[in-house]
Design an enzyme around this catalytic site. Structure first.
Site, PDB file in Angstrom:
ATOM      1  N   GLY A  17       0.844  -1.183   0.000  1.00 25.51           N
ATOM      2  CA  GLY A  17       0.000   0.000   0.000  1.00 25.51           C
ATOM      3  C   GLY A  17       0.883   1.238   0.000  1.00 25.51           C
ATOM      4  O   GLY A  17       2.083   1.167  -0.297  1.00 25.51           O
ATOM      5  N   HIS A  54       3.701   0.839  19.635  1.00 18.90           N
ATOM      6  CA  HIS A  54       2.769   1.235  18.574  1.00 18.90           C
ATOM      7  C   HIS A  54       2.851   2.745  18.307  1.00 18.90           C
ATOM      8  O   HIS A  54       1.867   3.482  18.461  1.00 18.90           O
ATOM      9  CB  HIS A  54       1.336   0.838  18.938  1.00 18.90           C
ATOM     10  CG  HIS A  54       0.448   0.691  17.732  1.00 18.90           C
ATOM     11  ND1 HIS A  54      -0.583  -0.214  17.657  1.00 18.90           N
ATOM     12  CD2 HIS A  54       0.437   1.339  16.542  1.00 18.90           C
ATOM     13  CE1 HIS A  54      -1.188  -0.120  16.491  1.00 18.90           C
ATOM     14  NE2 HIS A  54      -0.579   0.834  15.793  1.00 18.90           N
ATOM     15  N   ILE A  55       4.017   3.179  17.868  1.00 21.58           N
ATOM     16  CA  ILE A  55       4.257   4.611  17.644  1.00 21.58           C
ATOM     17  C   ILE A  55       4.531   4.924  16.178  1.00 21.58           C
ATOM     18  O   ILE A  55       5.152   5.943  15.858  1.00 21.58           O
ATOM     19  CB  ILE A  55       5.420   5.117  18.520  1.00 21.58           C
ATOM     20  CG1 ILE A  55       6.714   4.313  18.257  1.00 21.58           C
ATOM     21  CG2 ILE A  55       5.051   5.065  19.993  1.00 21.58           C
ATOM     22  CD1 ILE A  55       7.954   4.909  18.920  1.00 21.58           C
ATOM     23  N   GLU A 113      -2.730  -5.257  22.877  1.00 22.59           N
ATOM     24  CA  GLU A 113      -2.007  -4.069  23.337  1.00 22.59           C
ATOM     25  C   GLU A 113      -2.787  -3.365  24.448  1.00 22.59           C
ATOM     26  O   GLU A 113      -4.012  -3.353  24.433  1.00 22.59           O
ATOM     27  CB  GLU A 113      -1.794  -3.108  22.154  1.00 22.59           C
ATOM     28  CG  GLU A 113      -0.955  -3.703  21.050  1.00 22.59           C
ATOM     29  CD  GLU A 113      -0.793  -2.768  19.849  1.00 22.59           C
ATOM     30  OE1 GLU A 113      -1.421  -1.673  19.841  1.00 22.59           O
ATOM     31  OE2 GLU A 113      -0.043  -3.119  18.930  1.00 22.59           O
ATOM     32  N   ARG A 122      -0.220  -4.521  11.910  1.00 20.85           N
ATOM     33  CA  ARG A 122      -1.122  -4.900  12.990  1.00 20.85           C
ATOM     34  C   ARG A 122      -0.593  -6.168  13.655  1.00 20.85           C
ATOM     35  O   ARG A 122      -0.122  -7.092  12.982  1.00 20.85           O
ATOM     36  CB  ARG A 122      -2.548  -5.149  12.465  1.00 20.85           C
ATOM     37  CG  ARG A 122      -3.327  -3.875  12.137  1.00 20.85           C
ATOM     38  CD  ARG A 122      -3.678  -3.102  13.396  1.00 20.85           C
ATOM     39  NE  ARG A 122      -4.526  -1.951  13.133  1.00 20.85           N
ATOM     40  CZ  ARG A 122      -4.075  -0.722  12.925  1.00 20.85           C
ATOM     41  NH1 ARG A 122      -2.766  -0.489  12.920  1.00 20.85           N
ATOM     42  NH2 ARG A 122      -4.925   0.277  12.732  1.00 20.85           N
TER      43      ARG A 122
END
Length: 320
Positions: free
Chosen positions: A157, A287-288, A268, A239
Site C-alpha cells: 500500500g 505502537h508509535i 495491546e 497490525r
C-alpha cells in the site's frame, strides 16, 4: 434547536476541539493513556451524532445498535479493524479513517525499526548504561548490514511503497508481495513482484505492511518463519494480529530467524513480562508508527473534517 453532539474517545489537541466546538456540542474523554471504559463509551454513543474514535475502541454491533442518533464514526487511524463496518452500513453510519497523512511518518518509523534491529541499537545503548563497555573488540555488538541486502515487503500500500522508496537509498534489492501486482510502482521504484513463498525464501529483511483481515490474521506463523532464512530479520509495523506471537518466539529461540522489530502486538498494551521481551533479538516499540507531533495533529484534523462534512450533510473526505 440543540447542536449535534460529538464524543471524542481520547484527549486530543485543544485547537481541534475548539474548532469542532464552533459547530457542535463536544465532550472528550480526558485521559491520554487510558482507554475510555466500555460502559462510558456505550453511554456516550447512545447520545452521540458523531464519534471520533481511536483504534483501541471497539465500535461493534452492540454499540451501533443502541446508537440511534449516530451518523459518523471518524477513526483516527488508517486501519479500521476495530470497527464492524458491515454493521455500520446496516445502521447507516458512515465510517472514515485517516489515510495518506501518516504515510511518510510511519515509513520513517518502519525503516528506523529495521535499522535499529539490524544494528542492535537498543542493546548497544544498554551496554553503556549497564557499564559493560570495557574495551573495543572486533565483534562487539556486531549486527547485520542493511545496504545491498534484499528487502521483502508484504503489502504494498502507500506505506509499503514509502518503505520501498527509503530502501532504494540504501541500495537494497526490493521485492514485494501484494494481492494485486503494481507494475507502475515497480517501474517507478525499480522493485520486483514475487510470490509470498519466494519472498520469504529470498529476503534478508521481511517487512509486514499488510492490514489485518480474515485472510491475513496469523499470516506469519511457524510455517512462514520456517521458510525464511535463519539470518533473516522480521519487521512488523502493521497490525499485531497478523503474527502468531508464540510461533515468533519459538522461531527466534530456535534460531529459525535472526531477529524481530515490532511496533505492534496482538493484545495491546503488552506488559514487561511478555515472552518476546525476554529476548535480546527483539526490538519492541509501543505502537508509535505515526507518532510525530505533526502527523498525529494532522490525523486529528482530518478526523474532525470528516465529522463536520457528514454532520453538514456532505460527503466525507476519507470514507472507508
Amino acid at each position: 434547536m440543540s447542536k449535534p453532539f460529538v464524543y471524542i474517545t481520547r484527549k486530543i489537541s485543544n485547537d481541534v476541539v475548539k474548532d469542532l466546538e464552533e459547530y457542535f456540542t463536544v465532550e472528550m474523554w480526558q485521559e491520554e493513556e487510558e482507554v475510555v471504559p466500555r460502559d462510558v463509551l456505550l453511554n456516550k454513543a447512545k447520545q452521540a451524532d458523531a464519534i471520533l474514535s481511536m483504534l483501541t475502541d471497539s465500535i461493534d454491533e452492540e454499540l451501533l445498535s443502541q446508537s440511534n442518533n449516530l451518523k459518523v464514526v471518524a477513526n483516527m487511524a488508517v486501519g479500521y479493524d476495530n470497527i464492524d463496518v458491515e454493521s455500520a452500513k446496516r445502521h447507516q453510519v458512515t465510517v472514515t479513517n485517516t489515510p495518506d497523512v501518516l504515510t511518510d511518518t510511519t515509513a520513517d518509523l518502519t525503516f528506523t525499526l529495521l535499522m535499529a534491529t539490524a544494528r542492535r541499537l537498543p542493546e548497544a545503548v544498554d551496554y553503556i548504561k549497564d557499564d559493560l563497555w570495557k574495551s573495543w573488540s572486533p565483534y562487539m555488538l556486531a549486527g547485520s548490514d542493511i545496504h545491498h541486502k534484499t528487502l521483502g515487503i508484504v503489502g504494498l500500500g502507500s506505506i509499503g511503497q514509502a518503505v520501498a522508496k527509503r530502501a532504494t537509498g540504501f541500495d537494497m534489492n526490493v521485492i514485494y508481495y501484494n494481492r494485486s501486482r503494481k507494475e507502475e510502482v515497480e517501474s517507478q521504484l525499480g522493485i520486483q513482484y514475487t510470490s509470498f513463498d519466494e519472498l520469504l525464501e529470498q529476503s534478508d529483511f521481511v517487512v509486514c505492511m499488510t492490514p489485518l483481515t480474515t485472510e491475513t490474521e496469523g499470516l506469519f506463523n511457524e510455517e512462514t518463519f520456517n521458510k525464511m532464512k535463519n539470518t533473516a530479520i522480521f519487521i512488523n509495523s502493521s497490525r499485531g494480529g497478523v503474527v502468531n506471537e508464540d510461533d515468533l518466539y519459538h522461531a527466534l529461540k530456535q534460531g529459525d530467524i535472526k531477529a524481530a522489530g515490532l511496533d505492534v502486538f496482538q493484545n495491546e498494551p503488552i506488559r514487561a513480562d511478555h515472552p518476546l521481551l525476554s529476548l535480546n533479538e527483539v526490538v519492541a516499540l509501543p505502537h508509535i508508527g505515526s507518532s510525530s507531533v505533526e502527523t498525529r495533529t494532522e490525523m486529528m484534523k482530518l478526523a474532525a473534517r470528516n465529522i463536520k462534512k457528514v454532520l453538514n450533510g456532505e460527503e466525507p473526505v476519507t470514507p472507508v
